[in-house]
Design an enzyme around this catalytic site. Structure first.
Site, short mmCIF file in Angstrom:
data_model
loop_
_atom_site.label_atom_id
_atom_site.label_comp_id
_atom_site.label_asym_id
_atom_site.label_seq_id
_atom_site.Cartn_x
_atom_site.Cartn_y
_atom_site.Cartn_z
CG HIS A 78 -4.13 -4.18 -0.29
ND1 HIS A 78 -3.37 -3.69 -1.33
CD2 HIS A 78 -4.62 -2.95 0.86
CE1 HIS A 78 -3.50 -2.22 -0.15
NE2 HIS A 78 -3.68 -2.06 0.37
CG ASP A 123 -2.39 0.83 0.97
OD1 ASP A 123 -2.74 0.86 0.18
OD2 ASP A 123 -2.34 2.72 1.39
CE1 TYR A 164 -5.52 6.29 -0.52
CE2 TYR A 164 -5.22 6.91 1.57
CZ TYR A 164 -5.42 6.01 0.70
OH TYR A 164 -5.83 4.57 1.26
#
Length: 479
Positions: free
Chosen positions: A429, A228, A375
């Site tokens: 993930h 990630d 982000y």
């Protein structure tokens, strides 16, 4: 067919005209080598490393329990929607009931404090990290420094199961040479790391902070592993400090596609098996499925990359809202079939305690909003580093249930010294958390490859030195 041909021609033109260029890496990255202060006040110079313990007050737990007692659930889920509309309400009711009546924070707090925690001030911020150094009696087998990097919505907790495998390898399927000193930092604004008070702290600046952490721990050379955001931060560390990063191992694709791959995918739309192997075909064709996945699964990304503070109010005020937001990602990003089950296949892959421990880190730290901001701050970084190559030894673990499949041709495009590309049989993930033994073994194999290459290079250098010495002796005798 004509449409695809035109699209292919356009793609080639765009690649040749706009994408293919050779930027000066140093010029692009140079502004990220220096120092910054991420607080509004002047930085306090303090290089000390302080022990830290997770110690939550009774009043905080009482406040949480009161909120769980008074939760207001939304309208009931529609009939037979399972997880296709998001988290199913019946599941969440069971989950919240367990949280309130069966989950023991005090018991889990002891587990979270199982390994030593520390804090140190870097660029004005208190950076939290877990640091475990194994004991060794051999001077020939010193542990290698390894930084493990998490992402969102994960935490340092993701790597807890890997720690004994890396620090006590002979008891966990490895050799005595597979020994590592483990450092697991929390990204600034995540968990117990202080959040920035000013704009701009994205993955590139975070890479510098983490490199400084390794230097403060007296590690001038080290390995990095991440998924990630951890894969992005690790990539940036390798680009910024190639002489320090001995090896970069990751399990989520973090760069753009090779432009030639895009062209091949357009041309191969009608016969993909001519250009790609069956795993690549299964993950990427028909191409329209990629766009469908983007549409279905990446609304969160657009929200967090544009207006993170708005949703932050809801997630910071409601523990159940926070839990639903995170649980949904652990369901879908672990198992693509989860949406077709009433419980999201959560019990198949996770215990409630595992999920709640991670959720509690977000809730008790109060850092969920700052974690979302990462982000927005990082997207400009991704554009900056798009064309910059990772030139240190790299290894990639391709897990079958990862959100996006990383094809070898794309990984090689980003990493010029890709030593290993492994297709895993299981895992998604959150690989370090879900299948730690699988990820650990692949990482071990990757490091062994690096050390074999290093050994060959040293032998070659030694042979060269001997040849050079003999040549000089011959010249001396001749003269």
């Amino acid at each position: 067919m004509l449409v695809y041909a035109i699209a292919a021609i356009l793609a080639v033109f765009v690649y040749l005209k706009f994408i293919r260029r050779s930027p000066e890496d140093y010029e692009i990255l140079s502004k990220y080598y220096g120092d910054r202060c991420w607080t509004k006040e002047d930085e306090i110079v303090d290089t000390s490393i302080r022990p830290f313990k997770i110690d939550v007050s009774d009043s905080e737990i009482e406040d949480l329990n009161e909120r769980l007692d008074n939760v207001r659930f939304p309208s009931p889920s529609l009939e037979d929607t399972k997880f296709t509309y998001g988290v199913n309400q019946e599941f969440m009711k069971k989950f919240v009931d367990y949280w309130r009546n069966s989950y023991s924070w005090r018991e889990q707090e002891k587990y979270l404090n199982k390994y030593p925690h520390f804090k140190t001030r870097i660029e004005g911020l208190d950076i939290h990290f877990v640091h475990f150094k194994p004991k060794t009696m051999s001077t020939l087998n010193q542990p290698r420094p390894l930084m493990l990097l998490h992402g969102w919505p994960g935490s340092f907790l993701e790597f807890f199961k890997m720690i004994p495998m890396l620090t006590d390898p002979t008891s966990h399927g490895g050799n005595e040479t597979d020994l590592f000193e483990v450092i697991i930092p929390s990204i600034p604004g995540y968990g117990f790391s202080q959040a920035s008070e000013v704009q701009g702290l994205g993955s590139l600046n975070c890479a510098r902070i983490f490199h400084k952490l390794m230097l403060r721990l007296d590690h001038k050379k080290y390995y990095v592993q991440g998924g990630d955001w951890g894969s992005v931060i690790g990539s940036n560390m390798a680009m910024l400090y190639p002489s320090a990063v001995k090896g970069y191992h990751f399990n989520m694709i973090n760069g753009g596609r090779n432009p030639l791959t895009v062209v091949k995918m357009l041309i191969a739309s009608f016969a993909p098996n001519l250009f790609f192997d069956k795993e690549d075909v299964k993950a990427n064709f028909p191409v329209k499925n990629l766009f469908i996945k983007l549409w279905k699964e990446f609304g969160y990304l657009h929200l967090q990359a544009t207006k993170p503070d708005t949703v932050g109010f809801a997630l910071s005020d409601s523990p159940v809202g926070l839990a639903a937001y995170i649980v949904e990602k652990f369901a879908v990003w672990t198992d693509p079939d989860s949406v077709d089950n009433d419980d999201g296949n959560i019990p198949k892959h996770w215990t409630y305690d595992e999920l709640l421990n991670n959720i509690m880190i977000y809730w008790l730290s109060g850092n969920v909003t700052s974690s979302l901001r990462f982000y927005k701050e990082t997207f400009s970084d991704l554009m900056i580093t798009r064309d910059i190559k990772v030139r240190v030894p790299a290894g990639f673990a391709a897990f079958p249930s990862e959100v996006f499949h990383g094809m070898k041709c794309d990984i090689e495009y980003k990493c010029t010294r890709l030593l290993s590309y492994t297709r895993m049989r299981e895992g998604g993930h959150f690989a370090a958390f879900q299948v730690p033994h699988v990820l650990t073994e692949d990482f071990r194999q990757f490091v062994r490859q690096i050390e074999r290459v290093d050994l060959r290079e040293k032998m070659d250098e030694s042979e060269f030195a001997q040849d050079y010495k003999q040549t000089q002796l011959d010249r001396f005798e001749t003269s």
